[in-house]
Write an enzyme that holds these catalytic residues in place. Structure first.
Site, PDB file in Angstrom:
ATOM      1  N   ASP A   8      22.854  30.877   0.442  1.00 53.52           N
ATOM      2  CA  ASP A   8      23.690  29.654  -0.156  1.00 53.52           C
ATOM      3  C   ASP A   8      23.210  29.717  -1.668  1.00 53.52           C
ATOM      4  OD1 ASP A   8      24.781  29.435   2.304  1.00 53.52           O
ATOM      5  OD2 ASP A   8      24.058  27.246   2.549  1.00 53.52           O
ATOM      6  N   ASP A 129      34.895  23.932   8.711  1.00 52.30           N
ATOM      7  CA  ASP A 129      33.840  22.863   8.450  1.00 52.30           C
ATOM      8  C   ASP A 129      34.187  21.487   9.235  1.00 52.30           C
ATOM      9  OD1 ASP A 129      32.646  25.191   7.420  1.00 52.30           O
ATOM     10  OD2 ASP A 129      33.309  24.349   5.139  1.00 52.30           O
TER      11      ASP A 129
END
Length: 257
Positions: A8, A129
């Site tokens: 990330d 998500d």
């Protein structure tokens, strides 16, 4: 089952968030390309990158770090975060990225998703998500009224290559994956599902392996790798190619003799 390390990116660094909260980030490395090489050296055959700044800005932000990772390793890479128009998708493909992960536009611009699936067959993955079963968008900052399963079915019909399912309440928490949500998703679609969020131990990986026959073909692991709760080589031995369960025990004799 594929074990896919997550990298990330936030302000050019390799970080992890807690439940998607940008204010609760932890920097693990200032050189993401070195992190990528480490995972590949340990046996990773695929990498998962998220441009966290891009997810908030609606465009690719960490282009330099992404390019450095692409040049540092030879394994396929999937990337998401801020890919909300054709140019952004083309931009990452030009760097040698194998798969583009689309999230926000799957909810807001399904027609564009269909066009991209047609233009780049087998290269468009949909990132779903979910927060309490509903799809979050714009870097998890907003929650829609769209049900995760409903969106997955629609995206399969539009030509998506796979679905990455992340339970936001589990992400970065080391509390285990949401197995029930994954079972429901797998029952609704036939394209591959990659699980993400909450994986904390080899036991969690083995619980996901039980869902492989239903279509959960991979798992993204983030924080647990960086904290050492899971050693990557052990993860591969547990659920990867040549996993422990597939190796006959050495009994000192051949059962075929």
């Amino acid at each position: 089952m594929d074990v896919i390390p997550a990298i990330d990116l936030l302000e050019g660094h390799c970080v992890r968030l807690y439940q998607g909260d940008y204010d609760r980030s932890q920097v693990f490395s200032e050189n993401p390309a070195d992190v990528a090489k480490q995972w590949v050296d340990e046996g990773a055959t695929r990498l998962h990158i998220v441009d966290l700044d891009g997810a908030k800005a609606g465009k690719v932000v960490n282009l330099g770090a992404i390019e450095a990772i692409a040049h540092a390793v030879s394994v396929p890479i999937e990337i998401g975060g801020g890919l909300r128009d054709r140019n952004s998708v083309q931009q990452v493909f030009n760097l040698g990225i194998q798969w583009a992960i689309l999230g926000t536009i799957a909810v807001e611009q399904p027609q564009l998703v269909q066009e991209l699936c047609q233009e780049f067959p087998e290269q468009i993955i949909i990132g779903i998500d979910a927060r309490n079963g509903r799809v979050a968008t714009r870097g998890w900052l907003e929650t829609s009224e769209v049900l995760a399963t409903q969106l997955a079915v629609q995206m399969q019909e539009l030509g998506a290559a796979a679905i990455i399912y992340t339970d936001i309440h589990r992400d970065g928490t080391l509390t285990g994956p949401n197995l029930q949500a994954l079972r429901e998703l797998a029952a609704a679609i036939s394209i591959p599902i990659i699980a993400s969020g909450g994986v904390s131990s080899v036991t969690d990986l083995l619980s996901l392996l039980a869902l492989e026959p239903q279509g959960v073909t991979g798992v993204i692991v983030g924080r647990a790798l960086y904290t050492g709760d899971i050693l990557f080589k052990e993860a591969l031995r547990a659920i990867g190619p040549g996993r422990i369960q597939d190796i006959p025990p050495n009994l000192g004799f051949s059962t075929f003799a």
